[in-house]
Design an enzyme around this catalytic site. Structure first.
Site, PDB file in Angstrom:
ATOM      1  N   HIS A 178       0.777  -1.234   0.000  1.00  0.00           N
ATOM      2  CA  HIS A 178       0.000   0.000   0.000  1.00  0.00           C
ATOM      3  C   HIS A 178       0.806   1.280   0.000  1.00  0.00           C
ATOM      4  O   HIS A 178       0.221   2.366  -0.009  1.00  0.00           O
ATOM      5  CB  HIS A 178      -0.951   0.002   1.204  1.00  0.00           C
ATOM      6  CG  HIS A 178      -0.260  -0.109   2.526  1.00  0.00           C
ATOM      7  ND1 HIS A 178      -0.896   0.104   3.726  1.00  0.00           N
ATOM      8  CD2 HIS A 178       1.027  -0.409   2.866  1.00  0.00           C
ATOM      9  CE1 HIS A 178      -0.071  -0.073   4.723  1.00  0.00           C
ATOM     10  NE2 HIS A 178       1.110  -0.379   4.225  1.00  0.00           N
ATOM     11  N   HIS A 179       2.139   1.225   0.042  1.00  0.00           N
ATOM     12  CA  HIS A 179       2.943   2.452   0.102  1.00  0.00           C
ATOM     13  C   HIS A 179       3.380   2.951  -1.274  1.00  0.00           C
ATOM     14  O   HIS A 179       3.786   4.110  -1.389  1.00  0.00           O
ATOM     15  CB  HIS A 179       4.195   2.232   0.950  1.00  0.00           C
ATOM     16  CG  HIS A 179       3.917   2.017   2.409  1.00  0.00           C
ATOM     17  ND1 HIS A 179       3.176   2.893   3.160  1.00  0.00           N
ATOM     18  CD2 HIS A 179       4.287   1.011   3.260  1.00  0.00           C
ATOM     19  CE1 HIS A 179       3.084   2.442   4.403  1.00  0.00           C
ATOM     20  NE2 HIS A 179       3.751   1.307   4.482  1.00  0.00           N
ATOM     21  N   ALA A 180       3.321   2.110  -2.305  1.00  0.00           N
ATOM     22  CA  ALA A 180       3.834   2.501  -3.620  1.00  0.00           C
ATOM     23  C   ALA A 180       3.026   3.668  -4.179  1.00  0.00           C
ATOM     24  O   ALA A 180       1.799   3.692  -4.103  1.00  0.00           O
ATOM     25  CB  ALA A 180       3.783   1.307  -4.578  1.00  0.00           C
ATOM     26  N   ASP A 219      -0.727   5.190   2.836  1.00  0.00           N
ATOM     27  CA  ASP A 219      -0.623   6.490   2.176  1.00  0.00           C
ATOM     28  C   ASP A 219      -0.744   6.406   0.665  1.00  0.00           C
ATOM     29  O   ASP A 219      -1.316   7.297   0.035  1.00  0.00           O
ATOM     30  CB  ASP A 219       0.691   7.166   2.567  1.00  0.00           C
ATOM     31  CG  ASP A 219       1.912   6.306   2.262  1.00  0.00           C
ATOM     32  OD1 ASP A 219       1.767   5.059   2.204  1.00  0.00           O
ATOM     33  OD2 ASP A 219       3.017   6.855   2.098  1.00  0.00           O
TER      34      ASP A 219
END
Length: 627
Positions: A178-180, A219
């Site tokens: 989920h951070h990419a 994010d």
């Protein structure tokens, strides 16, 4: 390495033997079955589950000492197979995502860089590494692009099958990265499979709810859908001086997406009871107001107790309660992996949650499998909480919950999709920009002025609040211009292990400074006065003395780590973490002989009772990639 053990099918039994549950072997008296059906009065019909796994995923390696270990997915799959869950669901090997499919969200330049860079030619991409944030946390390793393709392909395939009503729950534990970002790697994540899966769901579903129970803020997903109301993002995470440093309570979206981003910032040590007290009411309220037609749940396991990078105190069942609660709404559900850096606990949690999705309760005793020694010494399917302090007071959680409910109240009920544009490719957006340039200059200037007016902060819109503890505006710490790194907790722990004596001395200095600000108690007799005087007035036992500059020093020679362990072995056990075996990792060429199930005949579906995998060859199952 122990040999793989698969529970055989049930055999006809005589009246003198105990009849096993369907799909298990004959049981000895007093032995619990590996699987038991879960009774759910709210949903008596069992869910149709599609489970995606690619045996190659465990062959990739981020590098020595890196906390992200794809082997955890293979360990989880080994538990799933040896518990016999393959008989309760369909198992697929998804088609890896292509560069064109990845470019639905990511930039072409970034995807091309991931496709071309290797450890051999990485020196030729120095400028690109800085531009795309590839380096320390997100290293270049052999097979990087193939690894990303497997992760993204499983999430997109699961979303496509949900949209075509071929299953009720789709599981891809290799996903959840989920951070990419659109053109940047971050937090061990290169390709955001979650965004790609949600874009696939948006082809058929008007509204999609994304829930994130990883200890880190989601994010990348929030940023991707920050300006639309077709996707609501809800994240429960640690907030403060903690990676990625985003996800405060007031981040609620922008423009049409205002109030459609929900963040619930938490503090260290949250327990099952506290987590449940906020998770269930918030998700229920979102379901009531937003009424999504599909749900994506990111099940990051770094929120479990004892994680190497996490700071929460959830048990395995407390974590799984989130899966069970979301499943109870009966909506199409995409279950994805995410963080989790203590491999034995990650595989336990995800295997247990796979059983919940399939409507099965797994036995507490771990079956024999190829990673059996990792689950010692008790070999139990459980992750227990520890005794860390819960800093999330009831008043704090209640205050945050009230503010979240207030934000949801402004969303209205079930926004319509009329007037909202479906996800489009970059070249379509570029065409709109060209049309705008052809407008009359005065009209264009008026549009720009209205846009600037919208960006002006209204009076009281972003006022100070006390929702983040004490210490002024949001209790924001000074990070001295440096963003917190995802591996900061691990680095700090390693530093403490290297020099525990120095850490102890620093703690004593802090205590001394605090003690010097308080009045000293009256000395009762001369013997105590003499004792205090000998120890420099610090009250420390013999062996420590106070130097002329006020620092605490040691009379003896510096104590080494080995000597400190021998002097106080119980304390050493509590501070020194035993490293996990590294034998299950290795370069991609080294395959585990018993790691993968045997190959299946060519068919798109794995038949019931056959523990094998088959790659989906029908391109229609993934659906149109043109929007």
């Amino acid at each position: 390495m122990s040999s793989t053990f698969l529970p055989p099918n049930a055999q006809p039994t005589s009246s003198s033997t105990i009849t096993p549950f369907p799909g298990t072997s004959s049981l000895a008296p007093g032995q619990a079955p590996l699987l038991q059906p879960r009774s759910n009065p709210n949903n008596p019909n069992s869910s149709r589950v599609c489970y995606f796994f690619d045996s190659d995923i465990g062959n990739y390696h981020y590098g020595p000492g890196h906390p992200m270990k794809p082997t955890r997915i293979r360990m989880c799959h080994s538990l799933v197979m040896n518990y016999g869950l393959y008989k309760k669901m369909e198992i697929f090997r998804a088609k890896p995502a292509t560069k064109r499919e990845m470019s639905q969200f990511h930039t072409d330049e970034y995807v091309e860089f991931l496709n071309r860079v290797t450890p051999d030619n990485v020196d030729a991409f120095v400028r690109e590494q800085a531009k795309f944030n590839v380096g320390d946390d997100c290293p270049v390793f052999d097979g990087l692009f193939e690894y990303c393709s497997i992760s993204a392909g499983g999430s997109m395939e699961g979303a496509a099958r949900l949209s075509r009503d071929k299953c009720d729950i789709a599981i891809n534990w290799a996903g959840g990265l989920h951070h990419a970002k659109k053109g940047e790697a971050s937090g061990f994540c290169y390709i955001n499979d979650i965004v790609l899966g949600i874009l696939e769901l948006l082809r058929y579903h008007p509204r999609v709810l994304y829930i994130d129970i990883d200890v880190h803020h989601g994010d990348g997903v929030e940023e991707a859908f920050y300006t639309t109301d077709r996707v609501m993002t809800c994240s429960f995470h640690k907030y403060g001086e903690f990676f990625p440093g985003t996800g405060e309570l007031r981040d609620i979206g922008y423009g049409p997406g205002k109030n459609y981003s929900c963040n619930f910032p938490l503090r260290d040590g949250i327990t099952d009871e506290s987590y449940k007290s906020v998770f269930e009411p918030v998700i229920s309220k979102i379901m009531e107001h937003y009424q999504p037609s599909a749900v994506v749940l990111q099940c990051g396991s770094d929120s479990l107790a004892g994680d190497k990078l996490g700071c929460f105190n959830l048990s395995m069942r407390g974590h799984a309660n989130c899966v069970e609660f979301v499943k109870s709404f009966g909506l199409p559900l995409l279950l994805l992996g995410g963080g989790g850096y203590t491999m034995r606990n990650v595989s336990r949690a995800w295997a247990y949650e796979t059983g919940l999705a399939a409507g099965q309760e797994l036995s507490a005793q771990v079956p024999v499998n190829e990673y059996y020694e990792y689950f010692g010494p008790d070999y139990r399917l459980d992750v227990r909480p520890n005794n860390m302090e819960d800093l999330n007071t009831r008043e704090y959680l209640e205050k945050i919950k009230i503010q979240v409910f207030e934000n949801l109240r402004h969303t209205g009920h079930a926004p319509s999709i009329q007037g909202h544009v479906e996800p489009r490719f970059d070249h379509e957006a570029a065409r709109d920009d060209e049309d705008e340039e052809m407008d009359d200059p005065e009209v264009r200037a008026a549009k720009n002025q209205r846009l600037r007016d919208r960006r002006i902060q209204k009076s009281g819109e972003l006022s100070d609040s006390e929702d983040e503890g004490e210490g002024g505006r949001r209790d924001r710490q000074d990070w001295s211009g440096r963003k917190p790194g995802i591996m900061d907790p691990l680095i700090k722990k390693r530093q403490q292990q290297r020099d525990p004596v120095e850490s102890e001395v620093k703690d004593m200095e802090v205590e001394e400074a605090h003690a010097s600000t308080t009045p000293a108690p009256a000395i009762a007799d001369s013997s105590s006065a003499t004792s205090v005087q000998k120890n420099g007035g610090s009250g420390e036992p013999d062996g420590k003395e106070k130097s002329s500059n006020g620092d605490v020093g040691s009379k003896a020679e510096p104590v080494t780590l080995t000597e400190s362990v021998q002097a106080n072995p119980s304390e050493a056990e509590s501070t020194i973490e035993t490293p996990e075996p590294e034998s299950v990792e290795g370069p991609k060429e080294q395959r585990q002989p018993n790691a993968d199930p045997p190959a299946a005949p060519s068919a798109s579906k794995v038949s019931e009772g056959n523990p094998t995998l088959q790659e989906i060859s029908d391109p229609s199952t993934k659906g149109d990639q043109d929007v």
